[in-house]
Design a protein around this motif. Structure first.
Motif, short mmCIF file in Angstrom:
data_model
loop_
_atom_site.label_atom_id
_atom_site.label_comp_id
_atom_site.label_asym_id
_atom_site.label_seq_id
_atom_site.Cartn_x
_atom_site.Cartn_y
_atom_site.Cartn_z
N LEU A 176 0.84 -1.21 0.00
CA LEU A 176 0.00 0.00 0.00
C LEU A 176 0.87 1.25 0.00
CD1 LEU A 176 -2.66 -1.21 2.61
CD2 LEU A 176 -3.02 -0.93 0.15
N LEU A 177 1.95 1.22 0.81
CA LEU A 177 2.85 2.38 0.87
C LEU A 177 3.47 2.65 -0.51
CD1 LEU A 177 4.67 1.68 4.25
CD2 LEU A 177 3.41 3.76 3.70
N ASP A 178 3.90 1.57 -1.17
CA ASP A 178 4.53 1.73 -2.49
C ASP A 178 3.56 2.33 -3.49
OD1 ASP A 178 6.85 0.73 -1.54
OD2 ASP A 178 6.62 -1.28 -2.39
N MET A 179 2.32 1.83 -3.46
CA MET A 179 1.33 2.35 -4.41
C MET A 179 1.11 3.83 -4.18
SD MET A 179 -1.81 -0.13 -5.26
CE MET A 179 -2.34 -0.44 -3.60
N ALA A 180 0.97 4.19 -2.90
CA ALA A 180 0.69 5.59 -2.58
C ALA A 180 1.83 6.50 -3.01
CB ALA A 180 0.44 5.74 -1.08
N ARG A 181 3.05 5.98 -2.95
CA ARG A 181 4.21 6.82 -3.26
C ARG A 181 4.52 6.88 -4.76
NH1 ARG A 181 7.40 4.55 1.86
NH2 ARG A 181 6.56 5.98 3.42
N ALA A 182 3.73 6.15 -5.54
CA ALA A 182 3.97 6.16 -6.98
C ALA A 182 3.78 7.57 -7.55
CB ALA A 182 3.04 5.18 -7.67
N TRP A 183 2.85 8.34 -6.96
CA TRP A 183 2.60 9.69 -7.49
C TRP A 183 3.38 10.76 -6.77
CZ3 TRP A 183 -2.52 7.20 -6.68
CH2 TRP A 183 -2.99 6.63 -7.87
N ASN A 184 3.60 10.51 -5.49
CA ASN A 184 4.16 11.58 -4.66
C ASN A 184 4.96 10.93 -3.54
OD1 ASN A 184 4.58 13.62 -2.83
ND2 ASN A 184 2.48 14.40 -2.87
N GLU A 185 6.24 11.30 -3.39
CA GLU A 185 7.09 10.69 -2.35
C GLU A 185 6.50 10.90 -0.95
OE1 GLU A 185 9.62 8.84 -0.82
OE2 GLU A 185 9.30 7.92 -2.77
N SER A 186 5.84 12.03 -0.74
CA SER A 186 5.24 12.28 0.59
C SER A 186 3.74 12.55 0.45
CB SER A 186 5.87 13.49 1.26
OG SER A 186 7.24 13.53 1.04
N PRO A 187 2.95 11.49 0.30
CA PRO A 187 1.50 11.69 0.16
C PRO A 187 0.90 12.28 1.44
CG PRO A 187 2.13 9.41 -0.30
CD PRO A 187 3.32 10.08 0.32
N ASP A 188 -0.28 12.82 1.32
CA ASP A 188 -0.98 13.38 2.48
C ASP A 188 -1.08 12.33 3.59
OD1 ASP A 188 -2.89 15.63 3.41
OD2 ASP A 188 -3.99 13.74 3.77
N ALA A 189 -0.62 12.70 4.78
CA ALA A 189 -0.51 11.71 5.87
C ALA A 189 -1.87 11.17 6.29
CB ALA A 189 0.20 12.34 7.06
N ALA A 190 -2.89 12.03 6.28
CA ALA A 190 -4.22 11.58 6.71
C ALA A 190 -4.79 10.57 5.71
CB ALA A 190 -5.15 12.78 6.85
N GLU A 191 -4.62 10.85 4.42
CA GLU A 191 -5.14 9.92 3.40
C GLU A 191 -4.34 8.61 3.41
OE1 GLU A 191 -7.93 10.28 2.15
OE2 GLU A 191 -8.14 12.34 2.83
N MET A 192 -3.05 8.74 3.72
CA MET A 192 -2.21 7.54 3.82
C MET A 192 -2.80 6.62 4.90
SD MET A 192 0.35 6.19 2.52
CE MET A 192 2.05 6.46 2.25
N ASP A 193 -3.22 7.20 6.01
CA ASP A 193 -3.77 6.36 7.08
C ASP A 193 -5.10 5.72 6.68
OD1 ASP A 193 -1.62 6.63 8.65
OD2 ASP A 193 -2.54 7.88 10.20
N VAL A 194 -5.89 6.43 5.88
CA VAL A 194 -7.14 5.81 5.37
C VAL A 194 -6.77 4.58 4.55
CG1 VAL A 194 -9.17 6.13 3.92
CG2 VAL A 194 -8.34 8.03 5.34
N LEU A 195 -5.74 4.75 3.73
CA LEU A 195 -5.29 3.64 2.87
C LEU A 195 -4.74 2.48 3.71
CD1 LEU A 195 -4.68 2.72 -0.08
CD2 LEU A 195 -2.41 3.71 0.23
N LEU A 196 -3.83 2.80 4.64
CA LEU A 196 -3.18 1.73 5.42
C LEU A 196 -4.18 0.98 6.29
CD1 LEU A 196 0.25 3.29 6.49
CD2 LEU A 196 -0.29 1.88 4.52
N ASN A 197 -5.26 1.65 6.72
CA ASN A 197 -6.29 0.96 7.52
C ASN A 197 -6.88 -0.24 6.77
OD1 ASN A 197 -7.94 2.26 10.18
ND2 ASN A 197 -6.29 3.50 9.38
N THR A 198 -6.84 -0.19 5.43
CA THR A 198 -7.46 -1.29 4.67
C THR A 198 -6.71 -2.61 4.85
OG1 THR A 198 -6.19 -0.87 2.66
CG2 THR A 198 -8.29 0.30 2.89
N GLY A 199 -5.40 -2.53 5.14
CA GLY A 199 -4.60 -3.76 5.30
C GLY A 199 -5.15 -4.60 6.43
N GLU A 200 -5.31 -4.00 7.59
CA GLU A 200 -5.79 -4.75 8.76
C GLU A 200 -7.28 -5.08 8.60
OE1 GLU A 200 -3.15 -2.92 8.94
OE2 GLU A 200 -1.83 -4.00 10.30
N GLN A 201 -8.01 -4.21 7.90
CA GLN A 201 -9.45 -4.47 7.68
C GLN A 201 -9.65 -5.77 6.91
OE1 GLN A 201 -11.76 -1.16 6.34
NE2 GLN A 201 -13.48 -2.41 5.69
N THR A 202 -8.79 -5.99 5.91
CA THR A 202 -8.89 -7.21 5.11
C THR A 202 -8.63 -8.44 5.99
OG1 THR A 202 -8.03 -6.00 3.23
CG2 THR A 202 -7.91 -8.40 3.09
#
Ligand code: ADP
Ligand code: ASP
Ligand code: MG
Length: 412
Positions: A50-76
Protein backbone atom coordinates in the motif's frame (compact mmCIF):
# COMPACT_ATOMS: atom_id res chain seq x y z
CA UNK A 1 -13.92 -15.86 33.17
CA UNK A 2 -10.40 -15.53 31.78
CA UNK A 3 -9.85 -13.02 29.00
CA UNK A 4 -6.74 -13.37 26.89
CA UNK A 5 -5.52 -11.02 24.17
CA UNK A 6 -3.71 -12.78 21.33
CA UNK A 7 -1.96 -10.73 18.67
CA UNK A 8 -0.87 -12.30 15.41
CA UNK A 9 1.62 -10.48 13.17
CA UNK A 10 1.72 -10.22 9.38
CA UNK A 11 3.60 -13.46 8.76
CA UNK A 12 1.09 -15.32 10.96
CA UNK A 13 -1.79 -14.26 8.70
CA UNK A 14 0.25 -14.15 5.47
CA UNK A 15 -2.21 -16.40 3.60
CA UNK A 16 -5.28 -18.56 4.16
CA UNK A 17 -3.14 -21.55 5.19
CA UNK A 18 -1.42 -19.51 7.92
CA UNK A 19 -4.82 -18.27 9.06
CA UNK A 20 -5.82 -21.92 9.62
CA UNK A 21 -2.87 -22.21 12.07
CA UNK A 22 -4.11 -19.13 13.88
CA UNK A 23 -7.59 -20.58 13.97
CA UNK A 24 -6.19 -23.72 15.66
CA UNK A 25 -4.48 -21.60 18.33
CA UNK A 26 -7.67 -19.66 18.98
CA UNK A 27 -9.69 -22.86 19.18
CA UNK A 28 -7.25 -24.34 21.70
CA UNK A 29 -7.64 -21.27 23.92
CA UNK A 30 -11.43 -21.41 23.63
CA UNK A 31 -11.21 -25.03 24.73
CA UNK A 32 -9.78 -23.77 28.03
CA UNK A 33 -12.92 -21.73 28.57
CA UNK A 34 -11.28 -18.39 27.79
CA UNK A 35 -12.77 -15.46 25.91
CA UNK A 36 -10.32 -14.38 23.25
CA UNK A 37 -9.58 -10.98 21.80
CA UNK A 38 -7.59 -11.58 18.65
CA UNK A 39 -5.65 -8.60 17.30
CA UNK A 40 -4.45 -9.00 13.72
CA UNK A 41 -1.89 -7.26 11.54
CA UNK A 42 -2.26 -6.83 7.82
CA UNK A 43 -1.22 -9.85 5.76
CA UNK A 44 2.57 -9.92 5.39
CA UNK A 45 3.81 -7.43 2.77
CA UNK A 46 0.43 -5.68 2.46
CA UNK A 47 1.33 -2.50 4.37
CA UNK A 48 4.46 -2.13 2.21
CA UNK A 49 2.45 -2.76 -0.95
CA UNK A 50 0.00 0.00 0.00
CA UNK A 51 2.85 2.38 0.87
CA UNK A 52 4.53 1.73 -2.49
CA UNK A 53 1.33 2.35 -4.41
CA UNK A 54 0.69 5.59 -2.58
CA UNK A 55 4.21 6.82 -3.26
CA UNK A 56 3.97 6.16 -6.98
CA UNK A 57 2.60 9.69 -7.49
CA UNK A 58 4.16 11.58 -4.66
CA UNK A 59 7.09 10.69 -2.35
CA UNK A 60 5.24 12.28 0.59
CA UNK A 61 1.50 11.69 0.16
CA UNK A 62 -0.98 13.38 2.48
CA UNK A 63 -0.51 11.71 5.87
CA UNK A 64 -4.22 11.58 6.71
CA UNK A 65 -5.14 9.92 3.40
CA UNK A 66 -2.21 7.54 3.82
CA UNK A 67 -3.77 6.36 7.08
CA UNK A 68 -7.14 5.81 5.37
CA UNK A 69 -5.29 3.64 2.87
CA UNK A 70 -3.18 1.73 5.42
CA UNK A 71 -6.29 0.96 7.52
CA UNK A 72 -7.46 -1.29 4.67
CA UNK A 73 -4.60 -3.76 5.30
CA UNK A 74 -5.79 -4.75 8.76
CA UNK A 75 -9.45 -4.47 7.68
CA UNK A 76 -8.89 -7.21 5.11
CA UNK A 77 -7.27 -9.62 7.55
CA UNK A 78 -9.87 -9.25 10.31
CA UNK A 79 -12.78 -9.76 7.90
CA UNK A 80 -11.22 -12.84 6.33
CA UNK A 81 -10.24 -14.37 9.64
CA UNK A 82 -13.67 -13.78 11.17
CA UNK A 83 -15.25 -15.56 8.19
CA UNK A 84 -12.92 -18.49 8.83
CA UNK A 85 -14.05 -18.65 12.47
CA UNK A 86 -17.69 -18.56 11.34
CA UNK A 87 -17.02 -21.50 9.05
CA UNK A 88 -16.00 -23.44 12.16
CA UNK A 89 -19.11 -22.43 14.06
CA UNK A 90 -17.34 -19.97 16.37
CA UNK A 91 -19.26 -16.91 17.57
CA UNK A 92 -16.97 -14.12 16.40
CA UNK A 93 -17.16 -10.54 15.16
CA UNK A 94 -14.61 -8.21 13.67
CA UNK A 95 -13.98 -4.69 14.98
CA UNK A 96 -12.08 -1.89 13.28
CA UNK A 97 -10.22 0.59 15.47
CA UNK A 98 -12.80 3.35 14.97
CA UNK A 99 -15.71 1.02 15.75
CA UNK A 100 -14.53 0.38 19.32
CA UNK A 101 -13.35 3.21 19.27
CA UNK A 102 -9.62 3.29 19.95
CA UNK A 103 -9.19 7.03 20.26
CA UNK A 104 -5.81 8.51 19.30
CA UNK A 105 -4.22 11.90 18.82
CA UNK A 106 -4.00 13.29 15.28
CA UNK A 107 -0.36 12.49 14.57
CA UNK A 108 -1.16 10.60 11.36
CA UNK A 109 1.23 7.74 10.67
CA UNK A 110 2.45 7.52 14.27
CA UNK A 111 -0.58 8.37 16.38
CA UNK A 112 -0.67 7.68 20.12
CA UNK A 113 -3.56 5.93 21.81
CA UNK A 114 -5.42 8.25 24.18
CA UNK A 115 -8.28 6.05 25.23
CA UNK A 116 -9.95 2.70 24.53
CA UNK A 117 -13.68 2.28 25.06
CA UNK A 118 -13.76 -0.78 27.29
CA UNK A 119 -17.59 -0.66 27.36
CA UNK A 120 -17.56 -1.96 23.80
CA UNK A 121 -15.85 -5.14 24.94
CA UNK A 122 -18.06 -5.54 28.00
CA UNK A 123 -21.20 -5.03 25.91
CA UNK A 124 -20.35 -7.75 23.39
CA UNK A 125 -18.54 -10.29 25.56
CA UNK A 126 -21.84 -12.06 26.25
CA UNK A 127 -22.66 -12.48 22.58
CA UNK A 128 -19.28 -13.39 21.11
CA UNK A 129 -16.52 -15.79 22.13
CA UNK A 130 -13.93 -14.17 19.93
CA UNK A 131 -13.46 -10.52 19.06
CA UNK A 132 -11.24 -10.00 16.04
CA UNK A 133 -9.77 -6.52 16.29
CA UNK A 134 -7.84 -4.75 13.55
CA UNK A 135 -4.43 -3.82 14.95
CA UNK A 136 -2.47 -0.66 14.14
CA UNK A 137 -5.54 1.56 13.75
CA UNK A 138 -7.47 4.20 15.63
CA UNK A 139 -9.45 7.37 15.08
CA UNK A 140 -9.04 10.92 16.32
CA UNK A 141 -11.78 12.93 18.05
CA UNK A 142 -13.41 13.71 14.69
CA UNK A 143 -13.27 10.07 13.63
CA UNK A 144 -10.50 10.66 11.12
CA UNK A 145 -8.64 7.37 10.76
CA UNK A 146 -5.11 7.10 12.15
CA UNK A 147 -2.36 4.48 12.37
CA UNK A 148 0.04 3.79 15.23
CA UNK A 149 3.39 3.52 13.41
CA UNK A 150 5.07 0.44 11.94
CA UNK A 151 4.60 -2.60 14.14
CA UNK A 152 1.68 -0.81 15.84
CA UNK A 153 -0.52 -3.89 16.20
CA UNK A 154 1.64 -4.89 19.17
CA UNK A 155 0.59 -1.66 20.85
CA UNK A 156 -3.08 -2.21 20.01
CA UNK A 157 -2.89 -5.60 21.71
CA UNK A 158 -1.16 -4.39 24.87
CA UNK A 159 -3.39 -1.33 25.14
CA UNK A 160 -6.54 -3.47 24.88
CA UNK A 161 -5.14 -5.95 27.42
CA UNK A 162 -4.57 -3.06 29.78
CA UNK A 163 -7.98 -1.45 29.17
CA UNK A 164 -9.93 -4.63 29.86
CA UNK A 165 -7.50 -5.95 32.51
CA UNK A 166 -6.90 -9.13 30.52
CA UNK A 167 -5.07 -11.97 32.22
CA UNK A 168 -2.35 -12.10 29.58
CA UNK A 169 -1.30 -10.48 26.35
CA UNK A 170 0.18 -13.04 23.96
CA UNK A 171 2.14 -11.81 20.95
CA UNK A 172 2.40 -14.52 18.28
CA UNK A 173 5.04 -14.05 15.61
CA UNK A 174 7.43 -15.88 13.26
CA UNK A 175 10.12 -16.56 15.90
CA UNK A 176 9.78 -18.43 19.20
CA UNK A 177 10.24 -15.45 21.46
CA UNK A 178 12.72 -12.71 22.24
CA UNK A 179 16.25 -13.89 21.51
CA UNK A 180 19.64 -12.62 22.61
CA UNK A 181 19.78 -11.06 19.15
CA UNK A 182 17.84 -11.33 15.90
CA UNK A 183 17.82 -15.11 15.23
CA UNK A 184 17.47 -14.38 11.53
CA UNK A 185 20.96 -12.88 11.35
CA UNK A 186 22.67 -14.81 14.13
CA UNK A 187 21.85 -18.55 14.14
CA UNK A 188 23.48 -18.89 17.60
CA UNK A 189 20.97 -16.54 19.22
CA UNK A 190 19.38 -18.01 22.34
CA UNK A 191 15.76 -17.68 23.36
CA UNK A 192 15.34 -15.66 26.56
CA UNK A 193 12.73 -17.18 28.85
CA UNK A 194 12.11 -14.01 30.88
CA UNK A 195 13.12 -10.40 30.24
CA UNK A 196 12.42 -7.20 32.17
CA UNK A 197 10.34 -4.36 30.74
CA UNK A 198 13.37 -2.05 30.88
CA UNK A 199 15.62 -4.38 28.94
CA UNK A 200 12.90 -5.09 26.40
CA UNK A 201 12.34 -1.36 26.07
CA UNK A 202 16.02 -0.81 25.30
CA UNK A 203 16.09 -3.77 22.89
CA UNK A 204 13.03 -2.44 21.05
CA UNK A 205 14.34 1.14 21.05
CA UNK A 206 17.67 -0.09 19.68
CA UNK A 207 15.99 -1.83 16.75
CA UNK A 208 14.76 -5.29 17.87
CA UNK A 209 11.47 -5.04 16.03
CA UNK A 210 9.99 -8.16 17.64
CA UNK A 211 7.90 -5.75 19.79
CA UNK A 212 7.01 -2.16 18.97
CA UNK A 213 8.59 0.22 21.51
CA UNK A 214 5.28 1.76 22.51
CA UNK A 215 3.78 -1.63 23.29
CA UNK A 216 6.54 -2.20 25.85
CA UNK A 217 6.14 1.31 27.30
CA UNK A 218 2.44 0.59 27.73
CA UNK A 219 3.05 -2.82 29.27
CA UNK A 220 5.56 -1.38 31.73
CA UNK A 221 3.33 1.52 32.75
CA UNK A 222 0.21 -0.61 33.29
CA UNK A 223 1.94 -3.85 34.40
CA UNK A 224 0.65 -5.93 31.50
CA UNK A 225 2.51 -9.25 31.26
CA UNK A 226 3.45 -10.04 27.65
CA UNK A 227 4.22 -13.52 26.35
CA UNK A 228 6.01 -13.56 22.98
CA UNK A 229 5.57 -16.90 21.16
CA UNK A 230 5.61 -18.50 17.75
CA UNK A 231 2.45 -19.08 15.75
CA UNK A 232 4.18 -22.00 14.08
CA UNK A 233 5.31 -24.08 17.08
CA UNK A 234 4.09 -25.16 20.48
CA UNK A 235 7.34 -24.28 22.28
CA UNK A 236 7.45 -21.94 25.24
CA UNK A 237 8.11 -18.28 24.54
CA UNK A 238 9.49 -15.23 26.35
CA UNK A 239 7.75 -13.54 29.25
CA UNK A 240 8.24 -9.78 29.39
CA UNK A 241 7.66 -8.72 32.97
CA UNK A 242 8.97 -6.88 36.05
CA UNK A 243 12.69 -7.14 36.78
CA UNK A 244 13.74 -9.79 39.31
CA UNK A 245 17.04 -10.78 40.97
CA UNK A 246 17.83 -13.54 38.50
CA UNK A 247 17.79 -11.06 35.62
CA UNK A 248 20.28 -8.76 37.32
CA UNK A 249 22.93 -11.46 37.34
CA UNK A 250 23.40 -11.41 33.55
CA UNK A 251 25.85 -8.68 32.51
CA UNK A 252 24.53 -8.41 28.96
CA UNK A 253 21.29 -9.99 27.85
CA UNK A 254 21.03 -8.95 24.24
CA UNK A 255 22.45 -7.28 21.15
CA UNK A 256 20.27 -5.19 18.86
CA UNK A 257 20.87 -3.36 15.61
CA UNK A 258 19.09 -0.60 13.76
CA UNK A 259 19.79 0.10 10.11
CA UNK A 260 17.08 2.71 9.94
CA UNK A 261 19.50 5.47 10.89
CA UNK A 262 20.97 8.51 9.15
CA UNK A 263 23.77 10.78 10.29
CA UNK A 264 23.69 14.56 9.99
CA UNK A 265 26.64 16.87 10.63
CA UNK A 266 26.30 20.62 10.93
CA UNK A 267 29.72 22.05 10.16
CA UNK A 268 31.03 25.12 11.97
CA UNK A 269 27.90 26.22 13.83
CA UNK A 270 28.27 29.08 16.34
CA UNK A 271 29.45 27.79 19.72
CA UNK A 272 27.29 29.96 21.96
CA UNK A 273 24.42 29.48 24.44
CA UNK A 274 21.14 28.50 22.82
CA UNK A 275 22.46 27.02 19.58
CA UNK A 276 21.57 23.43 20.49
CA UNK A 277 18.09 24.56 21.50
CA UNK A 278 17.70 26.40 18.17
CA UNK A 279 18.64 23.23 16.29
CA UNK A 280 16.81 20.57 18.26
CA UNK A 281 13.71 22.60 19.23
CA UNK A 282 12.29 22.69 15.67
CA UNK A 283 13.22 19.03 15.08
CA UNK A 284 11.36 17.98 18.18
CA UNK A 285 8.48 20.27 17.15
CA UNK A 286 8.27 18.24 13.94
CA UNK A 287 8.19 15.02 16.02
CA UNK A 288 11.58 13.89 14.74
CA UNK A 289 13.34 11.67 17.24
CA UNK A 290 16.99 12.70 17.44
CA UNK A 291 19.09 9.96 18.96
CA UNK A 292 22.88 10.12 19.27
CA UNK A 293 24.26 13.65 19.57
CA UNK A 294 27.92 14.69 19.59
CA UNK A 295 29.23 18.23 19.85
CA UNK A 296 32.92 18.63 19.04
CA UNK A 297 35.25 20.86 21.10
CA UNK A 298 35.09 24.51 20.13
CA UNK A 299 37.52 26.08 17.61
CA UNK A 300 37.47 29.87 17.50
CA UNK A 301 33.86 30.11 18.57
CA UNK A 302 32.68 27.45 16.13
CA UNK A 303 31.89 23.76 16.53
CA UNK A 304 30.52 20.78 14.59
CA UNK A 305 27.28 19.20 15.75
CA UNK A 306 26.63 15.59 14.68
CA UNK A 307 23.51 13.56 15.38
CA UNK A 308 21.35 10.70 14.10
CA UNK A 309 17.70 10.65 13.03
CA UNK A 310 15.48 7.87 11.65
CA UNK A 311 16.30 7.49 7.96
CA UNK A 312 12.70 8.18 6.95
CA UNK A 313 12.95 11.61 8.60
CA UNK A 314 16.20 12.65 6.90
CA UNK A 315 14.64 14.79 4.13
CA UNK A 316 12.42 16.65 6.60
CA UNK A 317 15.36 17.11 8.99
CA UNK A 318 17.55 18.61 6.28
CA UNK A 319 14.69 20.83 5.12
CA UNK A 320 14.28 22.20 8.67
CA UNK A 321 18.04 22.67 9.07
CA UNK A 322 18.28 24.49 5.73
CA UNK A 323 15.84 27.03 7.15
CA UNK A 324 18.05 27.49 10.24
CA UNK A 325 21.41 27.49 8.49
CA UNK A 326 22.01 31.23 8.59
CA UNK A 327 20.77 31.67 12.16
CA UNK A 328 23.06 28.94 13.57
CA UNK A 329 25.98 29.78 11.27
CA UNK A 330 26.31 26.28 9.76
CA UNK A 331 28.73 26.39 6.82
CA UNK A 332 27.61 23.00 5.55
CA UNK A 333 25.04 20.26 6.27
CA UNK A 334 26.47 16.79 5.62
CA UNK A 335 24.18 13.74 5.43
CA UNK A 336 25.10 10.05 5.54
CA UNK A 337 22.53 7.30 5.06
CA UNK A 338 24.99 4.41 5.18
CA UNK A 339 25.13 4.06 8.97
CA UNK A 340 23.73 1.59 11.49
CA UNK A 341 23.57 1.43 15.25
CA UNK A 342 24.55 -1.70 17.18
CA UNK A 343 23.80 -1.90 20.88
CA UNK A 344 24.48 -4.23 23.78
CA UNK A 345 21.82 -4.24 26.47
CA UNK A 346 21.63 -5.64 29.99
CA UNK A 347 20.33 -4.56 33.40
CA UNK A 348 23.42 -6.29 34.85
CA UNK A 349 25.62 -3.50 33.42
CA UNK A 350 24.68 -1.41 36.43
CA UNK A 351 26.78 -3.72 38.60
CA UNK A 352 29.52 -4.82 36.18
CA UNK A 353 32.41 -2.72 34.96
CA UNK A 354 34.18 -3.32 31.66
CA UNK A 355 31.25 -3.90 29.34
CA UNK A 356 32.29 -0.99 27.12
CA UNK A 357 35.86 -2.16 26.76
CA UNK A 358 34.79 -5.70 25.80
CA UNK A 359 32.49 -4.23 23.14
CA UNK A 360 35.11 -1.84 21.75
CA UNK A 361 37.83 -4.53 21.59
CA UNK A 362 35.49 -6.94 19.84
CA UNK A 363 34.71 -4.34 17.16
CA UNK A 364 38.37 -3.41 16.84
CA UNK A 365 39.29 -7.08 16.25
CA UNK A 366 37.03 -7.04 13.20
CA UNK A 367 38.42 -3.67 12.07
CA UNK A 368 35.05 -2.00 12.49
CA UNK A 369 35.36 1.74 13.03
CA UNK A 370 33.05 3.38 15.60
CA UNK A 371 31.61 6.72 14.47
CA UNK A 372 29.64 7.66 17.61
CA UNK A 373 29.20 6.04 21.03
CA UNK A 374 26.27 6.61 23.35
CA UNK A 375 25.46 4.96 26.65
CA UNK A 376 22.70 4.66 29.20
CA UNK A 377 22.62 2.81 32.52
CA UNK A 378 21.78 -0.47 30.82
CA UNK A 379 22.99 -0.01 27.22
CA UNK A 380 26.00 0.85 25.07
CA UNK A 381 25.40 1.83 21.45
CA UNK A 382 27.93 2.32 18.66
CA UNK A 383 27.21 3.90 15.31
CA UNK A 384 29.09 2.13 12.52
CA UNK A 385 29.05 1.87 8.71
CA UNK A 386 25.90 -0.06 7.88
CA UNK A 387 27.71 -2.63 5.72
CA UNK A 388 29.27 -4.01 8.92
CA UNK A 389 26.09 -4.28 10.97
CA UNK A 390 25.51 -8.06 10.70
CA UNK A 391 29.19 -8.77 11.38
CA UNK A 392 29.16 -6.40 14.36
CA UNK A 393 26.06 -8.07 15.82
CA UNK A 394 27.58 -11.55 15.54
CA UNK A 395 30.90 -10.33 16.95
CA UNK A 396 29.37 -8.63 19.98
CA UNK A 397 27.01 -11.54 20.56
CA UNK A 398 29.98 -13.88 20.76
CA UNK A 399 32.16 -11.49 22.77
CA UNK A 400 29.59 -11.48 25.58
CA UNK A 401 29.12 -15.25 25.48
CA UNK A 402 25.50 -14.95 24.46
CA UNK A 403 25.76 -17.87 22.06
CA UNK A 404 25.80 -20.27 25.03
CA UNK A 405 22.60 -21.02 26.94
CA UNK A 406 22.59 -19.46 30.43
CA UNK A 407 20.23 -19.43 33.42
CA UNK A 408 17.83 -16.97 31.88
CA UNK A 409 17.77 -18.53 28.45
CA UNK A 410 16.74 -21.83 27.07
CA UNK A 411 18.11 -23.32 23.90
CA UNK A 412 16.34 -22.55 20.64
P1 ADP B 1 5.28 -9.66 13.22
O1 ADP B 1 4.96 -9.53 11.78
O2 ADP B 1 4.82 -10.96 13.82
O3 ADP B 1 4.88 -8.47 14.04
P2 ADP B 1 8.01 -8.69 13.15
O4 ADP B 1 8.69 -8.91 11.84
O5 ADP B 1 7.50 -7.34 13.43
O6 ADP B 1 6.88 -9.79 13.29
O7 ADP B 1 8.98 -9.12 14.35
C1 ADP B 1 9.57 -10.40 14.36
C2 ADP B 1 10.99 -10.30 13.83
O8 ADP B 1 11.79 -9.55 14.74
C3 ADP B 1 11.72 -11.61 13.73
O9 ADP B 1 11.43 -12.29 12.53
C4 ADP B 1 13.18 -11.21 13.85
O10 ADP B 1 13.82 -11.15 12.59
C5 ADP B 1 13.12 -9.80 14.42
N1 ADP B 1 13.95 -9.63 15.62
C6 ADP B 1 14.89 -8.63 15.78
N2 ADP B 1 15.51 -8.75 16.95
C7 ADP B 1 14.96 -9.83 17.58
C8 ADP B 1 15.20 -10.46 18.84
N3 ADP B 1 16.11 -9.99 19.70
N4 ADP B 1 14.47 -11.55 19.15
C9 ADP B 1 13.54 -12.03 18.29
N5 ADP B 1 13.27 -11.48 17.09
C10 ADP B 1 13.98 -10.38 16.72
N1 ASP C 1 0.67 -3.66 9.38
C1 ASP C 1 1.47 -2.74 10.14
C2 ASP C 1 2.94 -2.84 9.74
O1 ASP C 1 3.26 -3.58 8.83
C3 ASP C 1 1.30 -2.90 11.61
C4 ASP C 1 1.78 -4.21 12.20
O2 ASP C 1 2.02 -5.17 11.47
O3 ASP C 1 1.91 -4.29 13.42
O4 ASP C 1 3.76 -2.16 10.29
MG1 MG D 1 5.76 -6.60 14.35
Amino acid sequence: MQIVVQKYGGTSVANLECMERVREKVLAALGKGQKIIVVLSAMSGETNRLLDMARAWNESPDAAEMDVLLNTGEQTSVALFTMLLHKHGIKARSFLGHQIPIRTDRDFGKARILDINRECFLKYLESYDVFVVAGFQGADCEYRLTTLGRGGSDTTAVAIASAIEADMCEIYTDVEGVFTTDPNICPDAQKISKISYDEMLEMASMGAKVLQIRSVEFAKKYHVPIMVKSTFSENSGTLVTQEDEEMESAMVSGVAYDKDQALVTLVDVYDEPGVAARIFGPLSGANIVVDMIVQNPSREGRTDMTFTVPRGNLEETVQILNGLQEEIGAKEIIQDRQVAKVSVIGVGMRNHAGVASIAFSALKNENINILIISTSEIKISCLIESKYSELAVRTLHEAFGLNHASQTTDAK
